[in-house]
Design an enzyme around this catalytic site. Structure first.
Site, PDB file in Angstrom:
ATOM      1  N   HIS B 129      -2.359  -9.555  -1.861  1.00 49.83           N
ATOM      2  CA  HIS B 129      -3.248  -9.152  -0.780  1.00 49.83           C
ATOM      3  C   HIS B 129      -2.470  -8.971   0.519  1.00 49.83           C
ATOM      4  CE1 HIS B 129      -7.327  -9.278  -2.275  1.00 49.83           C
ATOM      5  NE2 HIS B 129      -7.017 -10.328  -3.013  1.00 49.83           N
ATOM      6  N   CYS B 198      -1.684  -3.284  -0.111  1.00 44.87           N
ATOM      7  CA  CYS B 198      -2.467  -2.149   0.338  1.00 44.87           C
ATOM      8  C   CYS B 198      -2.021  -1.669   1.710  1.00 44.87           C
ATOM      9  CB  CYS B 198      -3.973  -2.462   0.333  1.00 44.87           C
ATOM     10  SG  CYS B 198      -4.466  -3.704   1.502  1.00 44.87           S
ATOM     11  N   ARG B 207      -0.819   2.664  -0.727  1.00 39.18           N
ATOM     12  CA  ARG B 207      -0.167   1.409  -1.112  1.00 39.18           C
ATOM     13  C   ARG B 207       1.215   1.363  -0.464  1.00 39.18           C
ATOM     14  NH1 ARG B 207      -4.538   1.059  -2.379  1.00 39.18           N
ATOM     15  NH2 ARG B 207      -5.479   0.639  -4.386  1.00 39.18           N
TER      16      ARG B 207
END
Lengths: 53, 230
Positions: B129, B198, B207
């Protein structure tokens, strides 16, 4: 709607206030425990992979 | 008339409160949950390693060949390694779990299940994340060529060195985790590492990728590798 809830709670004003607080905490708990974890993956923050697994 | 106005305003206040609560949940509470989940995974790893039950290679006689790049005994959703990236902070360390399912990534970094094992030939690819759930890769754009990415599986320290990145690409660009990722500049098979997260920070349209190669390994008995010493 809040007035309606207030009128239908039992007891005097203090009891009503306590019950309201408990209800509010319960709502927050349900939101954090069940509703938000369900809603959060619908937002884009989870897409960190390149193959959409 | 008054009832309608009152009800509408009460609804507006309720929705506003809901939104504020949800923002607090996403920004703050997912981090709290992820931190404790990651700590639990790290504890499990340390406990398993202290018991010495890490199986580094398949037992003799088992069918698995040592050189293949299929995921071996990594169990889906289970932690198997710790990652250290000094550039992201001296105390930055996160557990690496098998698989990149949504629930797995809430507990740590996720290893793409169909990519190479740690330290083996091929491409060891890991996703994490950028924001929410502990923000593990928040400072991903600060990574530069030459930075160390250190991993341990309880037996060996693996020091990877970043060669290229951060490289911005599209979510459909799955060849970035190929055994020899073409755009990384690598031309021959080797022991590579790919990190993905991301981009932009709160979005999902692109990305960010970095590539690294295996620079050094050493047994854990020899202490921490050079890159982790102050």
């Amino acid at each position: 709607m809040y007035g309606w809830i207030w009128r239908h709670l039992p007891g005097n004003a203090w009891v009503k206030a306590l019950i309201s607080l408990a209800l509010a905490l319960l709502v927050v708990y349900v939101l954090f425990q069940y509703v938000f974890p369900w809603a959060e993956p619908l937002l884009p923050f989870n897409d960190v992979t390149v193959n959409d697994q | 008339m008054r009832v309608i106005v009152r009800t509408v305003s009460e609804l507006c206040i309720t929705i506003g409160t809901l939104i504020v609560l949800f923002v607090a949940y996403v920004l703050f509470w997912t981090g709290v949950k992820a931190d404790s989940a990651m700590d639990r995974q790290v504890d499990r790893l340390q406990e398993r390693w202290s018991k010495g039950t890490v199986k580094q290679s398949p037992a003799p006689g088992s069918p698995a060949a040592p050189a293949n790049t299929k995921p071996g005994p990594y169990k889906d959703g289970e932690p198997f390694a710790l990652m250290y990236i000094p550039r992201l902070g001296f105390t930055w360390n996160k557990p690496v779990l098998e698989g990149t399912k949504v629930n797995t990534l809430k507990k740590g970094l996720g290893h793409y299940a169909n990519t190479a094992r740690l330290g083996r030939k091929g491409n060891f690819a890991v996703a994490g994340h950028r924001r929410t759930y502990g923000d593990p890769f928040k400072d991903f754009p600060k990574l530069r060529a030459g930075d160390a990415v250190v991993l341990t599986d309880g037996v060996t320290w693996f020091t990877y060195r970043i060669d290229k990145g951060p490289y911005k690409t599209l979510p459909t660009d799955i060849e970035v985790i190929d055994p020899v990722p073409r755009k990384s500049g690598y031309t021959r098979p080797g022991r590579y590492l790919t990190l993905t997260t991301c981009e932009p920070e709160w979005g999902h349209s692109h990305r960010l990728i970095v590539w690294a190669h295996l620079d050094a390994t050493q047994p854990v008995e020899e202490g921490k590798p050079e890159a982790l010493r102050r």
